[in-house]
Motif scaffolding. Structure first.
Motif, PDB file in Angstrom:
ATOM      1  N   MET A   1     -16.889  38.743  38.513  1.00 60.63           N
ATOM      2  CA  MET A   1     -18.176  39.575  38.842  1.00 60.63           C
ATOM      3  C   MET A   1     -17.807  41.073  39.609  1.00 60.63           C
ATOM      4  O   MET A   1     -17.161  40.834  40.889  1.00 60.63           O
ATOM      5  CB  MET A   1     -18.893  38.773  38.985  1.00 60.63           C
ATOM      6  N   ASN A   2     -18.459  42.392  39.896  1.00 62.58           N
ATOM      7  CA  ASN A   2     -17.979  42.698  40.915  1.00 62.58           C
ATOM      8  C   ASN A   2     -19.130  42.891  41.944  1.00 62.58           C
ATOM      9  O   ASN A   2     -20.171  42.424  41.809  1.00 62.58           O
ATOM     10  CB  ASN A   2     -17.812  44.896  40.338  1.00 62.58           C
ATOM     11  N   GLY A   3     -18.279  43.397  42.854  1.00 61.36           N
ATOM     12  CA  GLY A   3     -19.049  42.890  44.825  1.00 61.36           C
ATOM     13  C   GLY A   3     -20.309  43.900  44.585  1.00 61.36           C
ATOM     14  O   GLY A   3     -21.456  42.893  45.043  1.00 61.36           O
ATOM     15  N   GLU A   4     -20.700  44.886  43.973  1.00 64.50           N
ATOM     16  CA  GLU A   4     -22.175  45.298  43.699  1.00 64.50           C
ATOM     17  C   GLU A   4     -23.105  44.675  42.720  1.00 64.50           C
ATOM     18  O   GLU A   4     -23.600  44.049  43.624  1.00 64.50           O
ATOM     19  CB  GLU A   4     -22.315  47.001  43.302  1.00 64.50           C
ATOM     20  N   LEU A   5     -22.882  43.830  42.068  1.00 67.35           N
ATOM     21  CA  LEU A   5     -23.728  42.821  41.181  1.00 67.35           C
ATOM     22  C   LEU A   5     -23.843  41.940  42.133  1.00 67.35           C
ATOM     23  O   LEU A   5     -25.289  41.324  42.380  1.00 67.35           O
ATOM     24  CB  LEU A   5     -23.009  42.225  39.940  1.00 67.35           C
ATOM     25  N   LEU A   6     -22.684  41.553  42.436  1.00 62.85           N
ATOM     26  CA  LEU A   6     -22.865  40.097  43.540  1.00 62.85           C
ATOM     27  C   LEU A   6     -23.716  40.642  44.754  1.00 62.85           C
ATOM     28  O   LEU A   6     -24.713  39.663  45.206  1.00 62.85           O
ATOM     29  CB  LEU A   6     -21.601  39.769  44.198  1.00 62.85           C
ATOM     30  N   LEU A   7     -23.602  41.387  45.220  1.00 61.37           N
ATOM     31  CA  LEU A   7     -24.738  42.155  46.513  1.00 61.37           C
ATOM     32  C   LEU A   7     -26.076  42.000  45.677  1.00 61.37           C
ATOM     33  O   LEU A   7     -26.917  41.211  46.244  1.00 61.37           O
ATOM     34  CB  LEU A   7     -24.258  43.644  46.915  1.00 61.37           C
ATOM     35  N   VAL A   8     -26.363  42.852  44.703  1.00 62.55           N
ATOM     36  CA  VAL A   8     -28.043  42.715  44.180  1.00 62.55           C
ATOM     37  C   VAL A   8     -28.400  41.772  43.879  1.00 62.55           C
ATOM     38  O   VAL A   8     -29.110  41.201  44.568  1.00 62.55           O
ATOM     39  CB  VAL A   8     -27.639  43.314  42.773  1.00 62.55           C
ATOM     40  N   ILE A   9     -27.520  40.235  43.278  1.00 65.99           N
ATOM     41  CA  ILE A   9     -28.003  38.900  43.395  1.00 65.99           C
ATOM     42  C   ILE A   9     -27.857  38.098  44.705  1.00 65.99           C
ATOM     43  O   ILE A   9     -29.273  37.763  45.392  1.00 65.99           O
ATOM     44  CB  ILE A   9     -26.873  38.472  42.675  1.00 65.99           C
ATOM     45  N   LEU A  10     -27.413  37.955  45.526  1.00 66.21           N
ATOM     46  CA  LEU A  10     -27.862  38.101  47.056  1.00 66.21           C
ATOM     47  C   LEU A  10     -29.178  38.552  47.594  1.00 66.21           C
ATOM     48  O   LEU A  10     -29.699  38.593  48.651  1.00 66.21           O
ATOM     49  CB  LEU A  10     -26.277  38.743  47.468  1.00 66.21           C
ATOM     50  N   ILE A  11     -29.066  39.928  47.549  1.00 65.52           N
ATOM     51  CA  ILE A  11     -30.647  40.318  47.425  1.00 65.52           C
ATOM     52  C   ILE A  11     -31.423  39.914  46.818  1.00 65.52           C
ATOM     53  O   ILE A  11     -32.776  39.475  47.688  1.00 65.52           O
ATOM     54  CB  ILE A  11     -30.840  42.213  46.523  1.00 65.52           C
ATOM     55  N   ILE A  12     -31.828  39.749  45.419  1.00 66.04           N
ATOM     56  CA  ILE A  12     -32.848  39.316  44.681  1.00 66.04           C
ATOM     57  C   ILE A  12     -32.307  37.302  45.390  1.00 66.04           C
ATOM     58  O   ILE A  12     -34.035  37.421  46.054  1.00 66.04           O
ATOM     59  CB  ILE A  12     -31.970  39.057  43.194  1.00 66.04           C
ATOM     60  N   ILE A  13     -31.367  36.950  46.100  1.00 67.58           N
ATOM     61  CA  ILE A  13     -31.972  35.124  46.523  1.00 67.58           C
ATOM     62  C   ILE A  13     -32.092  35.875  47.552  1.00 67.58           C
ATOM     63  O   ILE A  13     -33.347  34.874  47.868  1.00 67.58           O
ATOM     64  CB  ILE A  13     -30.283  34.606  46.372  1.00 67.58           C
ATOM     65  N   GLY A  14     -31.889  36.484  48.940  1.00 61.78           N
ATOM     66  CA  GLY A  14     -33.101  36.578  49.762  1.00 61.78           C
ATOM     67  C   GLY A  14     -34.068  37.100  49.681  1.00 61.78           C
ATOM     68  O   GLY A  14     -34.880  36.286  50.543  1.00 61.78           O
ATOM     69  N   LEU A  15     -34.201  38.090  48.536  1.00 62.61           N
ATOM     70  CA  LEU A  15     -35.833  38.432  48.327  1.00 62.61           C
ATOM     71  C   LEU A  15     -36.242  36.976  48.195  1.00 62.61           C
ATOM     72  O   LEU A  15     -37.926  36.811  48.625  1.00 62.61           O
ATOM     73  CB  LEU A  15     -36.064  39.071  47.565  1.00 62.61           C
ATOM     74  N   ILE A  16     -36.277  35.957  47.536  1.00 63.04           N
ATOM     75  CA  ILE A  16     -36.920  35.125  46.785  1.00 63.04           C
ATOM     76  C   ILE A  16     -36.866  33.718  47.665  1.00 63.04           C
ATOM     77  O   ILE A  16     -37.722  32.826  48.252  1.00 63.04           O
ATOM     78  CB  ILE A  16     -36.182  34.731  45.546  1.00 63.04           C
ATOM     79  N   GLY A  17     -35.913  33.754  48.526  1.00 69.73           N
ATOM     80  CA  GLY A  17     -36.023  32.405  49.661  1.00 69.73           C
ATOM     81  C   GLY A  17     -36.544  33.372  51.057  1.00 69.73           C
ATOM     82  O   GLY A  17     -36.276  32.792  51.857  1.00 69.73           O
ATOM     83  N   ARG A  18     -36.645  34.459  50.946  1.00 71.53           N
ATOM     84  CA  ARG A  18     -37.260  34.705  52.313  1.00 71.53           C
ATOM     85  C   ARG A  18     -36.726  34.940  53.015  1.00 71.53           C
ATOM     86  O   ARG A  18     -36.947  34.377  54.386  1.00 71.53           O
ATOM     87  CB  ARG A  18     -39.013  34.360  52.078  1.00 71.53           C
ATOM     88  N   SER A  19     -35.634  34.969  52.948  1.00 68.05           N
ATOM     89  CA  SER A  19     -34.400  34.887  53.910  1.00 68.05           C
ATOM     90  C   SER A  19     -34.161  36.881  54.344  1.00 68.05           C
ATOM     91  O   SER A  19     -33.128  37.668  53.993  1.00 68.05           O
ATOM     92  CB  SER A  19     -33.661  34.935  53.423  1.00 68.05           C
ATOM     93  N   PRO A  20     -34.664  37.557  55.936  1.00 67.73           N
ATOM     94  CA  PRO A  20     -34.251  38.498  55.594  1.00 67.73           C
ATOM     95  C   PRO A  20     -33.392  38.662  56.192  1.00 67.73           C
ATOM     96  O   PRO A  20     -32.616  40.277  56.018  1.00 67.73           O
ATOM     97  CB  PRO A  20     -35.788  39.316  56.715  1.00 67.73           C
ATOM     98  N   ILE A  21     -32.654  38.584  56.835  1.00 69.62           N
ATOM     99  CA  ILE A  21     -30.991  38.487  56.789  1.00 69.62           C
ATOM    100  C   ILE A  21     -30.202  38.228  56.239  1.00 69.62           C
ATOM    101  O   ILE A  21     -29.308  39.540  56.047  1.00 69.62           O
ATOM    102  CB  ILE A  21     -30.622  37.516  58.227  1.00 69.62           C
ATOM    103  N   ILE A  22     -30.069  37.580  54.841  1.00 71.14           N
ATOM    104  CA  ILE A  22     -28.888  37.766  54.012  1.00 71.14           C
ATOM    105  C   ILE A  22     -30.208  39.509  53.183  1.00 71.14           C
ATOM    106  O   ILE A  22     -29.098  40.205  52.662  1.00 71.14           O
ATOM    107  CB  ILE A  22     -29.262  36.187  53.090  1.00 71.14           C
ATOM    108  N   THR A  23     -30.771  38.945  53.096  1.00 70.29           N
ATOM    109  CA  THR A  23     -31.455  40.526  52.443  1.00 70.29           C
ATOM    110  C   THR A  23     -31.335  41.721  52.735  1.00 70.29           C
ATOM    111  O   THR A  23     -30.445  42.426  52.120  1.00 70.29           O
ATOM    112  CB  THR A  23     -32.743  40.895  52.102  1.00 70.29           C
TER     113      THR A  23
END
Length: 154
Positions: A1-23
């Motif tokens: 899995m490439n870095g960009e996709l992992l970062l997008v997944i982390l952005i989504i997780i951050g948004l779902i989890g309401r974590s502005p720091i991770i996002t």
């Protein structure tokens, strides 16, 4: 899995989890990758923790600069049970940070588990990431505890 996709997944997780720091962190890193500033990633990796800890420490020390903490408050730290317990907690935390650093030197691949565990803690437990050394220190303690317990039952 490439870095960009992992970062997008982390952005989504951050948004779902309401974590502005991770996002925000994942967004900034994604932008750095997308505008081809990858050459700065090793510097961010090497110095980002120091810079983050610098700002965290500055935030904690603001009450000293604004004089909201007096000499009397400082003396209370050494003469009250909560103050003495806070001193003890600080000493234990720095000791554990040292053990965490030792563990990461011996077993550096554990950083993957620490990062993923930190993300889980941020998103699902509303935690605050203050550094991998404390996470590594707690991991070192848990490893010793589990080794001690399971060696007794062998």
């Amino acid at each position: 899995m490439n870095g960009e996709l992992l970062l997008v997944i982390l952005i989504i997780i951050g948004l779902i989890g309401r974590s502005p720091i991770i996002t925000t962190a994942a967004c900034v890193l994604l932008i750095i990758k997308l505008i081809s500033l990858d050459r700065f990633l090793p510097t961010i990796e090497r110095r980002g923790l120091e810079l983050g800890l610098l700002f965290l420490t500055m935030g904690v020390l603001v009450p000293f600069a604004t004089e909201r903490i007096s000499t009397k408050d400082i003396i209370t730290v050494f003469t009250s049970w909560p103050g003495i317990i806070a001193l003890t907690g600080g000493a234990i935390a720095t000791y554990m940070n040292g053990k965490g650093l030792e563990l990461l030197k011996i077993d550096p691949q554990l950083i993957v588990g620490l990062v993923i565990g930190s993300i889980i803690g941020i998103v699902f437990m509303r935690g605050i990431p203050v550094g991998p050394l404390m996470a590594a220190g707690i991991t070192a303690f848990l490893l010793k505890l589990f080794t001690f317990i399971f060696d007794k039952f062998r």
